[in-house]
Write a protein that holds these residues in place. Structure first.
Motif, PDB file in Angstrom:
ATOM      1  N   UNK A  29       0.549   7.230   3.053  1.00 25.60           N
ATOM      2  CA  UNK A  29       1.715   7.840   3.693  1.00 25.60           C
ATOM      3  C   UNK A  29       1.874   9.297   3.246  1.00 25.60           C
ATOM      4  N   UNK A  30       1.605   9.562   1.998  1.00 28.11           N
ATOM      5  CA  UNK A  30       1.716  10.926   1.486  1.00 28.11           C
ATOM      6  C   UNK A  30       0.705  11.837   2.173  1.00 28.11           C
ATOM      7  N   UNK A  31      -0.506  11.334   2.371  1.00 29.29           N
ATOM      8  CA  UNK A  31      -1.539  12.132   3.033  1.00 29.29           C
ATOM      9  C   UNK A  31      -1.257  12.309   4.523  1.00 29.29           C
ATOM     10  N   UNK A  32      -0.613  11.330   5.141  1.00 30.56           N
ATOM     11  CA  UNK A  32      -0.219  11.473   6.541  1.00 30.56           C
ATOM     12  C   UNK A  32       0.894  12.502   6.684  1.00 30.56           C
ATOM     13  N   UNK A  33       1.753  12.604   5.683  1.00 32.68           N
ATOM     14  CA  UNK A  33       2.852  13.560   5.668  1.00 32.68           C
ATOM     15  C   UNK A  33       2.345  14.994   5.547  1.00 32.68           C
ATOM     16  N   UNK A  34       1.289  15.193   4.721  1.00 32.38           N
ATOM     17  CA  UNK A  34       0.734  16.527   4.520  1.00 32.38           C
ATOM     18  C   UNK A  34      -0.786  16.431   4.617  1.00 32.38           C
ATOM     19  N   UNK A 173       8.765   5.373 -10.311  1.00 32.04           N
ATOM     20  CA  UNK A 173       9.505   4.900  -9.149  1.00 32.04           C
ATOM     21  C   UNK A 173       9.397   3.378  -9.053  1.00 32.04           C
ATOM     22  N   UNK A 174      10.510   2.727  -8.835  1.00 32.36           N
ATOM     23  CA  UNK A 174      10.520   1.279  -8.596  1.00 32.36           C
ATOM     24  C   UNK A 174      10.425   1.065  -7.094  1.00 32.36           C
ATOM     25  N   UNK A 175       9.326   0.497  -6.641  1.00 31.11           N
ATOM     26  CA  UNK A 175       9.083   0.346  -5.211  1.00 31.11           C
ATOM     27  C   UNK A 175       9.700  -0.951  -4.686  1.00 31.11           C
ATOM     28  N   UNK A 176      11.031  -0.932  -4.574  1.00 30.50           N
ATOM     29  CA  UNK A 176      11.715  -2.097  -4.002  1.00 30.50           C
ATOM     30  C   UNK A 176      11.958  -1.919  -2.509  1.00 30.50           C
ATOM     31  N   UNK A 177      11.792  -0.683  -2.015  1.00 30.53           N
ATOM     32  CA  UNK A 177      11.913  -0.394  -0.588  1.00 30.53           C
ATOM     33  C   UNK A 177      10.892   0.697  -0.281  1.00 30.53           C
ATOM     34  N   UNK A 183      10.207   8.424   0.444  1.00 32.63           N
ATOM     35  CA  UNK A 183      11.086   9.589   0.483  1.00 32.63           C
ATOM     36  C   UNK A 183      11.220  10.220  -0.893  1.00 32.63           C
ATOM     37  N   UNK A 184      11.368   9.391  -1.927  1.00 29.62           N
ATOM     38  CA  UNK A 184      11.452   9.910  -3.298  1.00 29.62           C
ATOM     39  C   UNK A 184      10.159  10.619  -3.688  1.00 29.62           C
ATOM     40  N   UNK A 185       9.043  10.037  -3.292  1.00 31.80           N
ATOM     41  CA  UNK A 185       7.735  10.612  -3.625  1.00 31.80           C
ATOM     42  C   UNK A 185       7.582  11.995  -2.997  1.00 31.80           C
ATOM     43  N   UNK A 186       7.969  12.132  -1.751  1.00 29.07           N
ATOM     44  CA  UNK A 186       7.891  13.427  -1.070  1.00 29.07           C
ATOM     45  C   UNK A 186       8.803  14.457  -1.737  1.00 29.07           C
TER      46      UNK A 186
END
Length: 217
Positions: A29-34, A173-177, A183-186
């Protein structure tokens, strides 16, 4: 296509987590974003598999060359796995950082520690992904339907060792969602790109401002 930002230095972004916590999905997802983000191409001493391309899938090296690169400090991190050596060559990553391109590493805590002690440590952004619970971690591994019960049990046994190194990372980051974690990662990546240490042109800009101020009436 998004172009690299040559006004700044790139980041060496490390993502680590126990298997099943969502690291690979978040990386995609991060690579798709940028689209300027790219994975580091690892080096290995194993033979190429059918269809693999040297320099794209791996840098295929003989053992003597690999060990020489380790000896000469040309590997950011390396490990011996199932009879073969694997590692991350420093040269291409250093070139990318100077060109303002971010490089993504999907590695474990041992590799992360090696990189954090390397010459590129000032440009490292390390992020650890935790599952919301052990029960959820097991559920995710089972729902992938990729591994049999024995392999899942081994992954679960290994997960605690990996989780115990969470405090060696810049962010956790706790990946519960998944969407919220993305969004937090970005947000983290965007903020880290703006650090003064990542913007080499700032000093010249400040000097220009000082000169203009001194020359003003």
């Amino acid at each position: 296509m998004t172009m690299p930002d040559t006004s700044r230095r790139g980041l060496l972004i490390i993502l680590s987590s126990p298997s099943g916590a969502g690291k690979s999905t978040l990386a995609r997802r991060l690579m798709a974003w940028d689209e300027t983000l790219s994975f580091s191409v690892s080096a290995t001493t194993r033979a190429p598999r059918p269809g693999e391309v040297d320099g794209k899938d791996y840098h295929f090296l003989d053992e003597a060359r690999f060990k020489a690169m380790v000896r000469d400090g040309e590997m950011l991190e390396h490990a011996h796995v199932f009879g073969n050596f694997y590692g991350s060559p420093m040269g291409p990553v250093a070139d990318a950082i100077e060109a303002g391109r971010d490089i993504l590493f999907d590695i474990d805590w041992q590799g992360a520690q090696q990189i954090q002690k390397s010459a590129l440590a000032p440009h490292v952004l390390s992020i650890f992904i935790l599952p919301p619970s052990i029960a959820e971690l097991r559920r995710r591994l089972e729902s992938r339907a990729q591994d049999d019960a024995e392999v899942i049990a081994k992954r679960m046994q290994k997960s605690w060792d990996e989780i115990s190194h969470w405090d060696g990372y810049d962010y956790v980051l706790v990946n519960d969602d998944l969407d919220a974690t993305e969004a937090h990662l970005k947000t983290i990546v965007t903020a880290e790109r703006m650090k003064a240490s990542q913007q080499p042109a700032l000093m010249d800009h400040v000097r220009t401002l000082q000169s203009e101020f001194e020359d003003s009436p």
